[in-house]
Motif scaffolding. Structure first.
Motif, mmCIF file in Angstrom:
data_model
loop_
_atom_site.group_PDB
_atom_site.id
_atom_site.type_symbol
_atom_site.label_atom_id
_atom_site.label_comp_id
_atom_site.label_asym_id
_atom_site.label_seq_id
_atom_site.Cartn_x
_atom_site.Cartn_y
_atom_site.Cartn_z
ATOM 1 N N GLN A 183 0.881 -1.169 0.000
ATOM 2 C CA GLN A 183 0.000 0.000 0.000
ATOM 3 C C GLN A 183 0.922 1.225 0.000
ATOM 4 O O GLN A 183 1.802 1.333 0.843
ATOM 5 N N LEU A 184 0.715 2.117 -0.953
ATOM 6 C CA LEU A 184 1.650 3.226 -1.095
ATOM 7 C C LEU A 184 0.972 4.403 -1.781
ATOM 8 O O LEU A 184 0.230 4.219 -2.741
ATOM 9 N N ASP A 185 1.228 5.607 -1.272
ATOM 10 C CA ASP A 185 0.772 6.828 -1.925
ATOM 11 C C ASP A 185 1.984 7.677 -2.276
ATOM 12 O O ASP A 185 2.903 7.820 -1.461
ATOM 13 N N VAL A 187 10.743 2.186 3.442
ATOM 14 C CA VAL A 187 11.739 1.118 3.589
ATOM 15 C C VAL A 187 11.088 -0.193 3.157
ATOM 16 O O VAL A 187 10.040 -0.580 3.684
ATOM 17 N N MET A 188 11.721 -0.868 2.210
ATOM 18 C CA MET A 188 11.136 -2.070 1.628
ATOM 19 C C MET A 188 11.966 -3.284 1.993
ATOM 20 O O MET A 188 13.203 -3.257 1.957
ATOM 21 N N TYR A 189 11.268 -4.349 2.373
ATOM 22 C CA TYR A 189 11.950 -5.603 2.689
ATOM 23 C C TYR A 189 11.128 -6.765 2.141
ATOM 24 O O TYR A 189 9.946 -6.894 2.459
ATOM 25 N N GLN A 190 11.754 -7.589 1.328
ATOM 26 C CA GLN A 190 11.136 -8.789 0.766
ATOM 27 C C GLN A 190 9.753 -8.499 0.187
ATOM 28 O O GLN A 190 8.782 -9.190 0.449
ATOM 29 N N GLY A 191 9.681 -7.449 -0.615
ATOM 30 C CA GLY A 191 8.457 -7.133 -1.329
ATOM 31 C C GLY A 191 7.421 -6.383 -0.529
ATOM 32 O O GLY A 191 6.311 -6.146 -1.019
ATOM 33 N N GLU A 192 7.728 -5.981 0.697
ATOM 34 C CA GLU A 192 6.755 -5.295 1.540
ATOM 35 C C GLU A 192 7.332 -3.987 2.076
ATOM 36 O O GLU A 192 8.537 -3.866 2.289
ATOM 37 N N ILE A 193 6.451 -3.016 2.301
ATOM 38 C CA ILE A 193 6.845 -1.777 2.960
ATOM 39 C C ILE A 193 6.793 -2.012 4.461
ATOM 40 O O ILE A 193 5.739 -2.313 5.025
#
Length: 344
Positions: A39-41, A234-240
């Motif tokens: 989920q990102l804006d 910050v992204m880790y293994q495809g997730e925020i």
């Protein structure tokens, strides 16, 4: 506080398939979860940074936003339109409003084309009825806007006749020549000499201000992100796993993974003193199916619930969200770095 968003990402996923195994005729197909329900804006006029180690899904996310990759699932709203519901022909009218600057300037430009032809390609695609004189004027203006002057000295050169920094400037000129609203920059300085990186970053900052651009800036370097970005995800293994204002992320990181990233630029004595909490074992494995937290197997604050319950992004401060079950164990006062330390 409400913000007007140019891009809204909802439940976006991307899964690839790859073959694994030593024997060519007996290989198994496994799923690679490159982007997992993010989920990102991206707010109008801001530069949003995405940081994380290699393989975390940063580039795949950008490529989906630009419609260079089709999503496996999810919604992608651009200025009120869900691009995921459009056919290719319908998507084309949005393409001139969103452009991408790629990482490697040596692979970005066609070696068999002159600079004038490279820069005229997007104009030909979106303004076919424009006269040649008008197109040439736009190309010259674009070249001079990236500080390659006079433009006549570069129009008829080939990419191999340019330095790496000049090539990346031409790539930037191609991205802005249609006057887009949104640009995704995928580690645009990582392949360049240190001596020319600052010039490229300053150029992007100037163009953003002059053109009113909204920008997604992808990097693995916190120093660059702190200079360029208004907010950092910050992204880790495809997730925020954490998102907030740049100052919040670098001065008071909450997620254990963000703490590990920030520790690289914090005080060396602190790094040595707390190295058992900071140094991470293992690597990102995008084929791993996570029932719980994706960071659980590397987290120094790991609890039993992390293995089977996925955390959600929750607000921990103004415009600051973190996805972690173990925040009660994290002493945020013991790690963080002043902005001047990052930029030094």
């Amino acid at each position: 506080m409400s913000y007007e968003s140019l891009i809204q990402v909802r439940n976006l996923r991307k899964t690839f398939s790859k073959k694994v195994g030593k024997h060519i005729f007996n290989r198994k197909t496994v799923a690679v979860h490159a982007v997992n329900d993010i989920q990102l804006d991206v707010r109008k006029g801001e530069t949003l940074g995405i940081i994380g180690e290699s393989g975390c899904g940063k580039t795949t996310t950008a490529r989906m936003l630009l419609r260079l990759e089709k999503e496996t699932q999810g919604e992608l709203w651009f200025d009120g339109t869900d691009l995921c519901t459009l056919k290719d022909k319908e998507t084309n009218k949005f393409r001139k409003r969103m452009q991408m600057i790629f990482q490697d300037p040596y692979d970005t430009l066609n070696p068999g084309m002159r600079i004038v032809d490279i820069l005229m390609e997007p104009i030909n695609a979106h303004h076919p009825k424009m006269s040649l004189k008008e197109k040439e004027a736009i190309v010259k203006t674009a070249i001079e806007s990236i500080d390659l002057k006079p433009a006549e000295n570069f129009l008829y050169r080939y990419p191999h006749e340019l330095s790496g920094g000049q090539r990346q400037r031409i790539a930037i000129a191609r991205a802005i020549i249609l006057k887009p609203d949104f640009i995704a920059a995928d580690e645009p300085t990582s392949m360049l000499d240190v001596s020319v990186r600052a010039g490229i970053l300053n150029l992007l900052q100037r163009l953003k201000k002059e053109m009113g651009l909204t920008m997604l800036f992808i990097t693995h370097d916190l120093t660059t992100a702190s200079y360029m970005c208004d907010r950092i995800a910050v992204m880790y293994q495809g997730e925020i796993v954490e998102i907030g204002k740049t100052e919040q992320i670098i001065r008071r990181p909450n997620h254990p993974y963000t703490r590990a990233l920030v520790s690289v630029v914090t005080d060396l004595n602190h790094f040595i003193e707390h190295r058992d909490e900071i140094i991470l074992d293992g690597e990102v494995d995008a084929t791993r199916v996570n029932q719980g937290c994706p960071f659980a197997h590397r987290c120094p604050f790991h609890e039993e619930m992390c293995d089977h319950t996925a955390p959600k992004l929750e607000e921990v401060g103004e415009d600051h969200n973190v996805s972690c079950h173990c925040l009660h164990k994290v002493d945020t006062s013991q790690i963080g770095v002043k902005e001047e330390q990052v930029l030094s």
